[in-house]
Enzyme design. Structure first.
Site, PDB file in Angstrom:
ATOM      1  N   ASN A  96      31.243  32.439   2.880  1.00  0.00           N
ATOM      2  CA  ASN A  96      31.310  30.724   3.023  1.00  0.00           C
ATOM      3  C   ASN A  96      29.716  30.105   3.470  1.00  0.00           C
ATOM      4  OD1 ASN A  96      34.120  30.499   2.606  1.00  0.00           O
ATOM      5  ND2 ASN A  96      34.526  30.365   4.464  1.00  0.00           N
ATOM      6  N   SER A 117      37.291  31.470   9.805  1.00  0.00           N
ATOM      7  CA  SER A 117      36.561  31.704   8.443  1.00  0.00           C
ATOM      8  C   SER A 117      35.000  30.877   8.698  1.00  0.00           C
ATOM      9  CB  SER A 117      36.970  30.944   7.216  1.00  0.00           C
ATOM     10  OG  SER A 117      37.432  29.503   7.817  1.00  0.00           O
ATOM     11  N   HIS A 158      38.271  38.305   8.508  1.00  0.00           N
ATOM     12  CA  HIS A 158      38.262  37.015   7.594  1.00  0.00           C
ATOM     13  C   HIS A 158      39.206  37.058   6.242  1.00  0.00           C
ATOM     14  CE1 HIS A 158      36.114  33.849   5.084  1.00  0.00           C
ATOM     15  NE2 HIS A 158      37.296  33.106   5.295  1.00  0.00           N
ATOM     16  N   GLU A 193      36.727  40.169   4.759  1.00  0.00           N
ATOM     17  CA  GLU A 193      35.221  40.026   5.181  1.00  0.00           C
ATOM     18  C   GLU A 193      35.524  40.516   6.742  1.00  0.00           C
ATOM     19  OE1 GLU A 193      31.710  36.920   4.131  1.00  0.00           O
ATOM     20  OE2 GLU A 193      33.568  36.152   5.384  1.00  0.00           O
TER      21      GLU A 193
END
Ligand code: 3H9
Length: 703
Positions: free
Chosen positions: A486, A415, A436, A448
């Site tokens: 993120n 991540s 991800h 992702e």
């Protein structure tokens, strides 16, 4: 008659075929074409009955959603004369049989209900999904459906928006007959049977409308349900009002009320946002430099390295899609624990009615536990989900390179880590990609897909397609720290902690964001994910932080005293044995003490400031990710936030929300924060540029 609608005759039975691929939406020309066909059928004495059918793979998926945008932006004068067409069909002197396959959704179901009979193949689906677009049925769906299916079913279908299968539609009374075999042949035969019977108008069928005593509790329960499950959304409540009108007013009056509610919803910000989401979910699948014809790598078997929470969830997702998967761990105890977790999750799904036991048994057979890489040579796709550390990931990828066949996709579920650096551990970086998943992987819809600088187009196209197959929405992003989701989440959480350090309470921050529509407040999310995760990452990257820049410290200090969140029974909140959050006044005292030590003045902070600080932190970072090309389009960011971070769909995603507020206003507020809080709030250059050019994020597309 238009090309979109054809009329043919078959020995006394007329057949009206709609041909507007791909989904036979009721685009301009289609309703007009049907109207002409109905007029001809009505006056042609040789016609005894008619069948209306969709060409291609479906009946009618509803009104043309693209037309709504034109209408609300004033680019089209309307032309939504569907209600009048449906009255014309219902008033036709010859019985009309609606023949349904694929989907009869929205205006499609409304069209079907205006016919005198409905037949369908078993695989057909019927629904009034308008609320998912922030609107309600606008062509008497809320008035005809309760007349066919009864009030309870109609309220459920119009307020939830979920489709039902043909067999359920049959038992609800929405269709009259299920047809096995060729639909047209069966429908024509059915039409012959009923040809000389008197027509039955749906709008005159009042026997299922119930009494006030029966209906009052139904509407009360539906409203309560909508407020809970579709929190913040206006359309479900409007849909319930419209169905209620069907039980209280004559048909014509009910239709008038429905139309008013439909128009109110259509012009609402919520509907515009949800329509943006509908098209956005389809747009993200389109990658400008990867043509549709890019060859795909067949994925018949897969392997997952690491049977922890993420690895186990990913194995379940693959197995659920029918892909046999090896699940590898380093020792038996970890493998057993991983398998026990998988079994527990499946058992919970059976209990909730999501899966049958038989389905689960089949899926479990597809997951093959292993302690070695021995069988990895057969895998077409390997997903690494080991502990988040670069050295370990490199070791795993070097090993994968030794054991996997040429051409196998080597994916990492990292991540945060650099995909190119991981890829460099192999001599085949073209086969390496980031996938991800979001926790819990078997539930969250977002995937992702991280493109490394060498990742081949075939590998990307295959992963995008795989995301669909496994029921995820794949969004392609570039390889930067935190990728897109993120990367943006970091300043969002940072602001939420800054707000605490400036005097806001944990509950005030979380409730402001919850009321904004987020699935959970940022601090509660931290407790769920584990505060130690971010703490470790921050420690790993501390050397990259620019000195002299304000850092959020309260979360790290909580970790230092062992408050990692739910897993340790305490974080921003305290937790009982059922992991229910309990406000903890001790946290406020601790944060106040730490803030005093750091010399941060305390003040009253408004709800609006909390929302603006958190959401605009997302927007400002999103603008940077967009300008730098890590996100392809603003809508990609929106889809990431809606599906991976609990952003409210009726606000369209952070970038759409910013467009709705007006970029000029957002920019002004960010400038204000910049002045007050310093460098971290420097406005993104793209935001400044778009404001100067009087444009929106939706006008900006990276090439
Ligand atoms: C309504 O009916 C209001 C009424 O009450 C009347 C008021 C007066 N319009 O999803 P896919 C496009 S509101 C325009 O990938 P699938 C879609 O964008 C409507 N376009 O295929 C895509 O384009 P592209 C209520 C539409 O097989 C292409 O068709 N109805 C529409 O996975 C293929 O779509 C709905 O909300 C449309 N109505 O799924 C149903 N529908 O290829 C919405 C699709 O350029 N549609 N497109 O990206 C669906 O749920 C799915 O499309 C369906 C097919 C299940 C039908």
């Amino acid at each position: 008659m238009s090309d979109l609608v054809q009329l043919t005759k078959n020995n006394g039975i007329a057949v009206v075929t709609i041909n507007n691929p791909p989904v036979n939406a009721l685009s301009p020309g289609v309703p007009e074409g049907i109207a002409v066909a109905i007029e001809q059928i009505d006056k042609d004495d040789s016609v005894r009955a008619a069948v209306l059918i969709g060409g291609g793979k479906t009946f009618v998926a509803g009104a043309d959603i693209k037309e709504f945008g034109k209408l609300t932006s004033g680019k089209s004068g309307g032309g939504f004369e569907l209600p009048a067409l449906l009255l014309k069909i219902e008033d036709c002197r010859k019985p009309i049989v609606m023949a349904i396959h694929g989907s009869a959704f929205g205006g499609g179901l409304e069209l079907a209900m205006s016919g005198h009979y409905r037949v369908a193949v078993p695989a057909a689906q019927l629904g009034q999904p308008e609320v998912k677009l922030g609107i309600i049925p606008g062509a008497a769906g809320t008035q005809r459906l309760p007349r066919l299916a009864g009030v309870a079913k109609a309220v459920e279908m119009c307020a939830d928006g979920n489709p039902i299968k043909a067999v359920d539609a049959l038992s609800a009374g929405i269709i009259d007959h299920l047809l096995e075999g060729d639909l047209l042949t069966g429908a024509v035969a059915f039409a012959r049977e009923i040809a000389d019977k008197a027509v039955r108008k749906t709008r005159d069928r009042n026997d299922k409308l119930g009494s006030p005593e029966q209906n009052t509790p139904i509407f009360a329960a539906a409203r309560e349900n909508a407020r809970k499950k579709q929190r913040g959304m206006l359309a479900p409540l409007a849909a319930i009002d419209a169905v209620e009108a069907a039980t209280k007013l004559p048909f014509e009056e009910g239709c008038k009320l429905e139309r008013k509610l439909f128009m109110d919803c259509l012009f609402s910000d919520q509907s515009k946002a949800l329509i943006h989401v509908f098209f956005g979910e389809r747009e993200v699948a389109k990658i400008p430099d990867i043509p549709k014809e890019t060859p795909l790598i067949p994925i018949s078997t897969a392997a997952v390295v690491g049977a922890g929470t993420m690895g186990g969830g990913i194995a379940m997702v693959l197995a659920n899609a029918g892909i046999p998967v090896l699940l590898k761990e380093t020792d038996q105890a970890a493998l057993d624990k991983g398998l026990a977790n998988i079994q527990k999750n499946y058992a919970a799904s059976v209990k909730r009615g999501r899966f049958t036991q038989a389905f689960v048994d089949e899926r479990l057979k597809l997951i093959q536990p292993t302690l070695s890489y021995d069988s990895f040579a057969n895998a077409d796709l390997v997903i690494e989900a080991v502990f988040e550390g670069m050295a370990l990931k490199k070791e795993v990828f070097a090993e994968l390179d030794r054991v996997c066949k040429p051409g196998a996709i080597l994916a990492s579920n990292t991540s945060t880590l650099n995909i190119d650096e991981i890829a460099a551990a192999t001599p085949r970086p073209q086969s390496v990609i980031g996938t991800h998943f979001f926790s819990p992987a078997n539930v969250m819809r977002l995937l992702e897909i991280v493109r490394g600088k060498a990742t081949s187009k075939e590998v990307i196209a295959t992963c995008m397609q795989l995301s669909k197959k496994i029921g995820k929405i794949g969004v392609l992003v570039g390889n930067c720290r935190g990728f897109v989701g993120n990367r943006m989440f970091h300043p969002y959480v940072r602001e939420s902690i800054f707000l605490l350090e400036e005097g806001a309470s944990v509950e005030a921050v979380d409730s402001a964001m919850y009321d904004f529509g987020m699935a959970m407040g940022p601090l509660a999310v931290g407790d769920l994910a584990g505060l130690d995760v971010g703490w470790r990452i921050r420690k790993e990257y501390r050397h990259l932080e620019k000195p002299g820049i304000r850092q959020a410290f309260a979360g790290d200090k909580l970790c230092e005293i062992g408050r990692y969140g739910q897993k340790t029974g305490a974080g921003w909140y305290k937790y009982d044995e059922n992991r229910r959050a309990i406000p903890d006044p001790g946290v406020a005292q601790l944060v106040a003490k730490w803030s005093a030590e750091a010399g941060i003045p305390q003040r009253e902070i408004s709800k609006q400031e909390i929302v603006d600080r958190c959401v605009y932190a997302l927007v400002n970072e999103g603008a940077r990710a967009l300008e730098e090309g890590y996100a392809l389009r603003a809508v990609d960011i929106d889809i990431i936030y809606l599906n991976g971070y609990g952003f409210p769909s009726y606000r369209g995603g952070p970038m759409w929300y910013a467009d709705t507020v007006g970029l000029k206003n957002v920019y002004a507020r960010i400038q204000e924060f910049h002045k007050k809080h310093g460098e971290l709030w420097e406005p993104a250059p793209l935001l400044k540029r778009l404001v100067e050019e009087n444009k929106k994020f939706t006008d900006f597309n990276q090439q």
